[in-house]
Motif scaffolding. Structure first.
Motif, mmCIF file in Angstrom:
data_model
loop_
_atom_site.group_PDB
_atom_site.id
_atom_site.type_symbol
_atom_site.label_atom_id
_atom_site.label_comp_id
_atom_site.label_asym_id
_atom_site.label_seq_id
_atom_site.Cartn_x
_atom_site.Cartn_y
_atom_site.Cartn_z
ATOM 1 N N CYS A 103 0.796 -1.222 0.000
ATOM 2 C CA CYS A 103 0.000 0.000 0.000
ATOM 3 C C CYS A 103 0.832 1.277 0.000
ATOM 4 O O CYS A 103 0.278 2.370 0.045
ATOM 5 C CB CYS A 103 -0.938 0.007 1.201
ATOM 6 N N ALA A 126 -0.861 1.608 -4.235
ATOM 7 C CA ALA A 126 -1.377 0.254 -4.094
ATOM 8 C C ALA A 126 -0.911 -0.621 -5.249
ATOM 9 O O ALA A 126 -1.140 -0.301 -6.406
ATOM 10 C CB ALA A 126 -2.893 0.285 -4.038
ATOM 11 N N CYS A 131 -6.388 -1.338 -0.094
ATOM 12 C CA CYS A 131 -5.529 -0.412 0.654
ATOM 13 C C CYS A 131 -6.339 0.748 1.219
ATOM 14 O O CYS A 131 -6.107 1.182 2.352
ATOM 15 C CB CYS A 131 -4.410 0.108 -0.244
#
Length: 144
Positions: free
Chosen positions: A66, A70, A81
């Motif tokens: 993340c 992402a 995320c």
């Protein structure tokens, strides 16, 4: 005259060489960073049929990163995320989120695990859902 020109050229080469060496030695060593200014977030998520982590055989596994953006093999890493950021990485909040999906009440336990690093902190999480419908209905984090 020939010797004077050679002496000046040799002297200039020595001075420039010394300055270049001094400039390199004075430059501070830069630490190597792979993620820039962000704390690392690298996760491995697994799912398997069974009631506990110890007895479950992994059927599927995905990666989720993340930071700073992402990525990973998770099919919807961007949404996953975003959901994790919304609850500050609290996997219980994600797993216990109310489902918008209608599911049967059959008992076919599915166990998910999360291992890795969330914003620089080591995480290890396990949750057992009643069935796969309940797992994928709670959030997109476990929908893979």
């Amino acid at each position: 005259m020939r010797y004077t020109t050679g002496a000046v050229a040799l002297g200039a080469a020595l001075v420039l060489g010394t300055l270049a060496t001094t400039a390199q030695a004075a430059a501070p060593a830069q630490p190597s960073r792979s993620g820039g200014l962000y704390a690392p977030t690298e996760l491995v998520l697994t799912v398997g049929q069974g009631e506990s982590r110890a007895t479950t055989t992994v059927q599927r596994a995905v990666t989720l990163s993340c930071t700073p953006v992402a990525t990973g093999s998770h099919p919807d890493s961007k949404t996953a995320c975003a959901q994790l950021r919304a609850v500050a990485g609290d996997f219980n909040a994600v797993a216990d989120a109310p489902s918008q999906r209608l599911c049967t009440k059959e008992w076919a336990p599915v166990t998910v695990t999360v291992d890795g690093v969330w914003q620089g902190k080591r995480v290890s999480y396990t949750h057992t859902f009643a069935n796969s419908c309940m797992m994928t209905g709670s959030s997109s984090v476990f929908d893979f």
